[in-house]
Enzyme design. Structure first.
Site, PDB file in Angstrom:
ATOM      1  N   GLY A 126     -27.106   2.721 -12.623  1.00  0.00           N
ATOM      2  CA  GLY A 126     -28.146   3.252 -13.493  1.00  0.00           C
ATOM      3  C   GLY A 126     -29.533   2.971 -12.943  1.00  0.00           C
ATOM      4  N   ILE A 162     -23.390   4.136 -19.152  1.00  0.00           N
ATOM      5  CA  ILE A 162     -23.027   4.740 -20.438  1.00  0.00           C
ATOM      6  C   ILE A 162     -24.271   5.187 -21.200  1.00  0.00           C
ATOM      7  CG2 ILE A 162     -20.857   3.453 -20.667  1.00  0.00           C
ATOM      8  CD1 ILE A 162     -22.306   1.698 -22.809  1.00  0.00           C
ATOM      9  N   ASP A 163     -25.456   4.746 -20.760  1.00  0.00           N
ATOM     10  CA  ASP A 163     -26.675   5.008 -21.538  1.00  0.00           C
ATOM     11  C   ASP A 163     -27.195   6.441 -21.411  1.00  0.00           C
ATOM     12  OD1 ASP A 163     -26.379   2.337 -22.023  1.00  0.00           O
ATOM     13  OD2 ASP A 163     -27.986   1.694 -20.683  1.00  0.00           O
TER      14      ASP A 163
HETATM   15  O1  F6P Z   1     -26.865  -0.426 -19.590  1.00  0.00           O
HETATM   16  C1  F6P Z   1     -25.525  -0.344 -19.938  1.00  0.00           C
HETATM   17  C2  F6P Z   1     -25.197  -1.264 -21.076  1.00  0.00           C
HETATM   18  O2  F6P Z   1     -23.847  -1.124 -21.439  1.00  0.00           O
HETATM   19  C3  F6P Z   1     -26.079  -1.105 -22.307  1.00  0.00           C
HETATM   20  O3  F6P Z   1     -25.690  -0.018 -23.109  1.00  0.00           O
HETATM   21  C4  F6P Z   1     -25.900  -2.451 -22.947  1.00  0.00           C
HETATM   22  O4  F6P Z   1     -27.041  -2.795 -23.704  1.00  0.00           O
HETATM   23  C5  F6P Z   1     -25.804  -3.374 -21.777  1.00  0.00           C
HETATM   24  O5  F6P Z   1     -25.380  -2.606 -20.672  1.00  0.00           O
HETATM   25  C6  F6P Z   1     -24.835  -4.509 -21.977  1.00  0.00           C
HETATM   26  O6  F6P Z   1     -24.991  -5.378 -20.904  1.00  0.00           O
HETATM   27  P1  F6P Z   1     -24.157  -6.720 -20.786  1.00  0.00           P
HETATM   28  O7  F6P Z   1     -22.712  -6.329 -20.611  1.00  0.00           O
HETATM   29  O8  F6P Z   1     -24.724  -7.396 -19.589  1.00  0.00           O
HETATM   30  O9  F6P Z   1     -24.357  -7.446 -22.067  1.00  0.00           O
END
Ligand code: F6P
Length: 304
Positions: free
Chosen positions: A87, A112-113
Site C-alpha cells: 500500500g 484492504i484499504d
Molecule cells: O492498512 C491495512 C490495515 O489492515 C488497516 O485497515 C488497519 O488499520 C491496519 O492495517 C491494521 O494494522 P495492524 O495489523 O498492524 O494492526
C-alpha cells in the site's frame, strides 16, 4: 497477494526469467532473506489469504542507511528488477529507494484499504468487504431478534471504502466514515426517531473522527433506554481465502507487472481503471483521501 505472486511467477517463467522472492518485505531485503520462487509451488498458495512471503513493517528501510544495505543486497544477488506489492507505505519506500537505486521498479497495489490513486481496486479489498458483509449479516440476526442497535466497526485505517461498501451491502441504517462530516448529524436525527421496535445497524469505519465508543455514548445521551452493543470486526477482515474478484485481480496485476518490465517500463504501479490494465508513475500513486463521487453520492442518499 498470493495470486499476484502466482501471476508474476507464471509470466516470468514464460519469459525464462528467474524469480527470487524477498521474505518479510523491506526487512528481508535489508537482511538478504531471499528464496527462489516457482509457479508450481506458488499455485498451492494461490487460494490462501495472507502472503506466503510473509510481511513486516520496516523502520530500518525508512533510513538511508537501511536503504543502502538493501541496495548492496540487490547488487550482490545480481537482481535486474524489483516488484513490490503493498500500500501507501510500500510505495513511499520504493520512491525513496529509487533515489539511490537505478534498477527498474514495478509496484502492485495490495491493501484492504483501497486508498491508492491509479487503480479502482487494490488487492484484498474485495475479500475484506465480503468478510465484513458476511459477519455483519450474522450480527443482524441478533440485532433483529433483540431489537438492538449495533455499532459495527470495520477496518480501513483512515479510508472509508470498506465502511461504505460493506455498509451499503448490508443495508445499514447509518454509515460513518472519515470522508464525511454530515453522517453523524444524520445518525443522531435517526436515533431520535428510533422506536426500539427494530434492529438498527450502524457501520463505522475505524478511521472515523468520533469512533465507535464516542458515537455509542452520544446515542445513549439522546436515548438512554436503547439496547446498544459495539462489535469490532478487526483482523478477520485481513484473512481467509480471497474472493473470486481478488484472485483474478492478483493474476492480472501480477502478469502485467512482468509484461510492463519486459516492455522497458519502470517506476510505476500496475492497476485497473475502468476494468482496463494501466500503469501509473510512482509520483502519482498518492493516498486517496476521498472516496469516488458515485459512492459518496450513495452514502449521502442512504444515510438520510
Ligand atoms: O492498512 C491495512 C490495515 O489492515 C488497516 O485497515 C488497519 O488499520 C491496519 O492495517 C491494521 O494494522 P495492524 O495489523 O498492524 O494492526
Amino acid at each position: 497477494m498470493n495470486t499476484a505472486l502466482y501471476g508474476i511467477a507464471k509470466s516470468a517463467e514464460m519469459s525464462q526469467l528467474k524469480l527470487t522472492g524477498i521474505r518479510k518485505g523491506y526487512e528481508g531485503l535489508i537482511d538478504g532473506d531471499m528464496v527462489q520462487l516457482h509457479s508450481n509451488e506458488l499455485k498451492q498458495w494461490a487460494h490462501r489469504g495472507g502472503t506466503m512471503l510473509k510481511t513486516a513493517r520496516s523502520k530500518r528501510f525508512l533510513t538511508l542507511e537501511g536503504r543502502k544495505r538493501a541496495l548492496a543486497v540487490l547488487q550482490k544477488n545480481k537482481v535486474d528488477a524489483l516488484i513490490a506489492i503493498g500500500g501507501d507505505g510500500t510505495f513511499k519506500g520504493l520512491m525513496a529507494f529509487s533515489e539511490i537505486c537505478n534498477l527498474p521498479f514495478m509496484g502492485v497495489p495490495g491493501t484492504i484499504d483501497n486508498d491508492l490513486a491509479g487503480t479502482d481496486y487494490t488487492l484484498g479489498f474485495d475479500s475484506a468487504v465480503n468478510t465484513a458483509i458476511q459477519n455483519i449479516d450474522k450480527i443482524r440476526d441478533t440485532a433483529e431478534s433483540h431489537n438492538r442497535i449495533f455499532l459495527i466497526e470495520v477496518m480501513g485505517r483512515d479510508s472509508g471504502y470498506i465502511g461504505i461498501t460493506s455498509g451499503l451491502g448490508v443495508a445499514a441504517d447509518s454509515i460513518l466514515v472519515p470522508e464525511s462530516g454530515e453522517d453523524f448529524v444524520r445518525l443522531l436525527e435517526k436515533v431520535r426517531n428510533y422506536d426500539s421496535e427494530n434492529a438498527f445497524l450502524i457501520v463505522v469505519s475505524e478511521g472515523d473522527e468520533l469512533g465507535a465508543e464516542l458515537v455509542a455514548s452520544k446515542i445513549k445521551e439522546i436515548n438512554s433506554k436503547v439496547d446498544l452493543r459495539i462489535s469490532k470486526l478487526g483482523h478477520v477482515q485481513r484473512g481467509g481465502n480471497p474472493s473470486a474478484q481478488d484472485r483474478m485481480l492478483g493474476i492480472r496485476l501480477g502478469a502485467s507487472a512482468i509484461k510492463a518490465l519486459l516492455m522497458g517500463r519502470k517506476n510505476a504501479m500496475v492497476g485497473v481503471l475502468n476494468n482496463q490494465l494501466c500503469l501509473t508513475p510512482f509520483g502519482q500513486v498518492v493516498k486517496q483521501h476521498q472516496v469516488n463521487a458515485e459512492l459518496d453520492e450513495l452514502l449521502n442518499l442512504f444515510n438520510v
